[in-house]
Design a protein around this motif. Structure first.
Motif, PDB file in Angstrom:
ATOM      1  N   ALA A   1      -2.871 -26.856 -36.446  1.00 14.04           N
ATOM      2  CA  ALA A   1      -2.660 -27.928 -35.473  1.00 14.04           C
ATOM      3  C   ALA A   1      -1.428 -27.653 -34.618  1.00 14.04           C
ATOM      4  CB  ALA A   1      -2.522 -29.264 -36.188  1.00 14.04           C
ATOM      5  N   LYS A   2      -0.359 -27.222 -35.266  1.00 18.20           N
ATOM      6  CA  LYS A   2       0.879 -26.917 -34.520  1.00 18.20           C
ATOM      7  C   LYS A   2       0.660 -25.737 -33.582  1.00 18.20           C
ATOM      8  CE  LYS A   2       5.783 -25.895 -35.153  1.00 18.20           C
ATOM      9  NZ  LYS A   2       6.889 -25.681 -36.143  1.00 18.20           N
ATOM     10  N   ARG A   3      -0.032 -24.709 -34.073  1.00 17.80           N
ATOM     11  CA  ARG A   3      -0.283 -23.521 -33.256  1.00 17.80           C
ATOM     12  C   ARG A   3      -1.119 -23.849 -32.019  1.00 17.80           C
ATOM     13  NH1 ARG A   3      -3.355 -18.426 -35.959  1.00 17.80           N
ATOM     14  NH2 ARG A   3      -5.055 -19.955 -36.065  1.00 17.80           N
TER      15      ARG A   3
ATOM     16  N   ALA B   1     -10.953 -21.376 -27.864  1.00 10.55           N
ATOM     17  CA  ALA B   1     -11.000 -22.385 -26.801  1.00 10.55           C
ATOM     18  C   ALA B   1      -9.794 -23.307 -26.829  1.00 10.55           C
ATOM     19  CB  ALA B   1     -12.291 -23.199 -26.912  1.00 10.55           C
ATOM     20  N   TRP B   2      -9.147 -23.443 -27.997  1.00 13.54           N
ATOM     21  CA  TRP B   2      -8.021 -24.375 -28.077  1.00 13.54           C
ATOM     22  C   TRP B   2      -6.812 -23.916 -27.249  1.00 13.54           C
ATOM     23  CZ3 TRP B   2      -4.199 -21.470 -30.165  1.00 13.54           C
ATOM     24  CH2 TRP B   2      -4.501 -20.536 -31.169  1.00 13.54           C
ATOM     25  N   LYS B   3      -6.844 -22.687 -26.781  1.00  7.60           N
ATOM     26  CA  LYS B   3      -5.741 -22.228 -25.927  1.00  7.60           C
ATOM     27  C   LYS B   3      -5.835 -22.805 -24.516  1.00  7.60           C
ATOM     28  CE  LYS B   3      -4.219 -17.985 -28.155  1.00  7.60           C
ATOM     29  NZ  LYS B   3      -3.916 -16.533 -27.989  1.00  7.60           N
ATOM     30  N   SER B   4      -7.030 -23.208 -24.126  1.00  9.04           N
ATOM     31  CA  SER B   4      -7.208 -23.742 -22.774  1.00  9.04           C
ATOM     32  C   SER B   4      -7.777 -25.160 -22.740  1.00  9.04           C
ATOM     33  CB  SER B   4      -8.144 -22.823 -21.970  1.00  9.04           C
ATOM     34  OG  SER B   4      -9.385 -22.648 -22.639  1.00  9.04           O
ATOM     35  N   THR B   5      -8.217 -25.665 -23.890  1.00 11.55           N
ATOM     36  CA  THR B   5      -8.805 -27.009 -23.970  1.00 11.55           C
ATOM     37  C   THR B   5      -7.968 -27.869 -24.903  1.00 11.55           C
ATOM     38  OG1 THR B   5     -11.013 -26.029 -23.686  1.00 11.55           O
ATOM     39  CG2 THR B   5     -10.916 -28.316 -24.458  1.00 11.55           C
ATOM     40  N   PRO B   6      -7.554 -29.064 -24.500  1.00 12.16           N
ATOM     41  CA  PRO B   6      -6.731 -29.928 -25.364  1.00 12.16           C
ATOM     42  C   PRO B   6      -7.436 -30.212 -26.686  1.00 12.16           C
ATOM     43  CG  PRO B   6      -6.797 -30.780 -23.123  1.00 12.16           C
ATOM     44  CD  PRO B   6      -7.809 -29.668 -23.180  1.00 12.16           C
ATOM     45  N   SER B   7      -6.643 -30.257 -27.764  1.00 13.22           N
ATOM     46  CA  SER B   7      -7.235 -30.434 -29.091  1.00 13.22           C
ATOM     47  C   SER B   7      -6.530 -31.521 -29.891  1.00 13.22           C
ATOM     48  CB  SER B   7      -7.205 -29.114 -29.864  1.00 13.22           C
ATOM     49  OG  SER B   7      -5.874 -28.646 -30.021  1.00 13.22           O
ATOM     50  N   TRP B   8      -7.290 -32.102 -30.808  1.00 15.26           N
ATOM     51  CA  TRP B   8      -6.828 -33.136 -31.728  1.00 15.26           C
ATOM     52  C   TRP B   8      -7.214 -32.703 -33.137  1.00 15.26           C
ATOM     53  CZ3 TRP B   8      -7.673 -33.928 -26.743  1.00 15.26           C
ATOM     54  CH2 TRP B   8      -6.975 -34.914 -26.053  1.00 15.26           C
ATOM     55  N   PHE B   9      -6.407 -33.090 -34.140  1.00 15.31           N
ATOM     56  CA  PHE B   9      -6.663 -32.658 -35.515  1.00 15.31           C
ATOM     57  C   PHE B   9      -6.557 -33.836 -36.485  1.00 15.31           C
ATOM     58  CE2 PHE B   9      -5.796 -28.705 -33.483  1.00 15.31           C
ATOM     59  CZ  PHE B   9      -6.271 -27.669 -34.282  1.00 15.31           C
ATOM     60  N   ILE B  10      -7.461 -33.860 -37.467  1.00 13.69           N
ATOM     61  CA  ILE B  10      -7.367 -34.813 -38.571  1.00 13.69           C
ATOM     62  C   ILE B  10      -7.855 -34.115 -39.836  1.00 13.69           C
ATOM     63  CG2 ILE B  10      -9.660 -35.813 -38.079  1.00 13.69           C
ATOM     64  CD1 ILE B  10      -8.506 -38.520 -39.086  1.00 13.69           C
TER      65      ILE B  10
ATOM     66  N   GLU C   1      -7.518 -18.088 -34.595  1.00 14.43           N
ATOM     67  CA  GLU C   1      -7.099 -17.230 -33.486  1.00 14.43           C
ATOM     68  C   GLU C   1      -8.098 -16.077 -33.413  1.00 14.43           C
ATOM     69  OE1 GLU C   1      -6.013 -16.147 -30.674  1.00 14.43           O
ATOM     70  OE2 GLU C   1      -3.863 -16.576 -30.975  1.00 14.43           O
ATOM     71  N   ALA C   2      -8.127 -15.371 -32.301  1.00  7.43           N
ATOM     72  CA  ALA C   2      -9.020 -14.225 -32.173  1.00  7.43           C
ATOM     73  C   ALA C   2      -8.755 -13.217 -33.296  1.00  7.43           C
ATOM     74  CB  ALA C   2      -8.814 -13.560 -30.819  1.00  7.43           C
ATOM     75  N   GLY C   3      -9.849 -12.787 -33.936  1.00 11.49           N
ATOM     76  CA  GLY C   3      -9.742 -11.801 -35.010  1.00 11.49           C
ATOM     77  C   GLY C   3      -9.610 -12.394 -36.397  1.00 11.49           C
TER      78      GLY C   3
END
Length: 273
Positions: free
Chosen positions: A236-238, A210-219, A133-135
């Protein structure tokens, strides 16, 4: 040969020529459709993290290239979050068409900051990667949950001409800490070719994610000793991850030990509308 036989022969030749033409046109159409489908595939940009280098993606690269994806494995400078993100952003700006941006480890922090409103970036994939997250900083995040044992495995810092410090993992501890699920021989090669990261990069605050506006995947791996599995699950949940995979028993280098799973997840991100 009488006239009727000659006419029948000419008729048969015409039919054969028309059939051959149809087959050629159909085959050409299939080839063009295949090429067009490949042309429409997004470019996959892979960003390695600390103590790694671009070849760490070789297994994933091989699988994606075999499926027709254009791929770029960026040489992450590992100097600082903003400067590294700006460098990756310049690569993104040079690519036409849709992009799937993938980051491993510290490279996750880099891709989080590299999009810069680039509309071509359609998806983010975090491979055992930070999604700050920012910061937030990598150091702060990695200590938020128990389980990271990276600190004691670091070698004495290398002092740089500008007064900064480069960090390496001690080669004798690299296998157990970083890549426990690859062979000892491979881990020794990785330890000898590891790229250092500056101490400042680990402690630099992230910008707007960027994950706040762009879809993301996690592994990630359940036995990641650099970034605790609990932190991966939290990030990932956040980020409202579209798909999250925890690979049982995998180390921090899940993209090497489980290249199939990583490549498959990247393809999911690439093909999701």
């Amino acid at each position: 040969m009488n006239m009727l036989t000659r006419r029948n022969g000419i008729h048969l030749l015409l039919i054969a020529a028309l059939s051959l033409g149809f087959i050629l046109i159909t085959s050409l159409g299939a080839i063009m459709n295949t090429a067009s489908a490949q042309d429409n595939k997004p470019t996959i940009v892979l960003v390695h993290g600390a103590f790694a280098e671009s070849s760490s993606w070789n297994g994933v690269l091989t699988k994606l290239i075999a499926k027709g994806y254009p791929v770029v494995a960026a040489a992450n400078p590992l100097r600082g979050v903003k400067s590294d993100a700006d460098y990756v952003s310049s690569i993104l700006n040079s690519i036409e068409g849709p992009i799937v941006l993938v980051g491993h480890s510290y490279g996750g922090a880099v891709i989080t900051n590299a999009v810069n409103d680039n509309k071509n970036v359609k998806a983010l994939v975090y491979v055992a990667g930070f999604a700050p997250e920012a910061g937030e900083t990598a150091v702060e995040l990695s200590g938020r949950y128990p389980g990271s044992t990276l600190g004691p495995t670091l070698a004495p810092p290398v002092t740089l001409p500008d007064g900064g410090k480069d960090l390496y993992i001690q080669q004798s501890k690299f296998h157990a800490q970083f890549a426990a699920d690859v062979s000892i021989a491979d881990a020794k090669l990785m330890a000898g070719t590891q790229r250092p990261i500056t101490d400042a990069a680990f402690n630099e605050a992230s910008g707007a994610p960027a994950w706040k506006s762009t879809p993301s995947w996690f592994i990630y791996g359940s036995r990641d000793l650099n970034i605790p599995a609990a932190l991966h699950a939290f990030m990932a949940k956040r980020a409202n991850s579209k798909e999250t995979i925890a690979v049982d028993g995998a180390s921090h280098v899940v993209m090497i030990s489980h290249a199939d799973a990583v490549a498959t997840l990247i393809e999911h991100a690439a093909t999701t509308k």
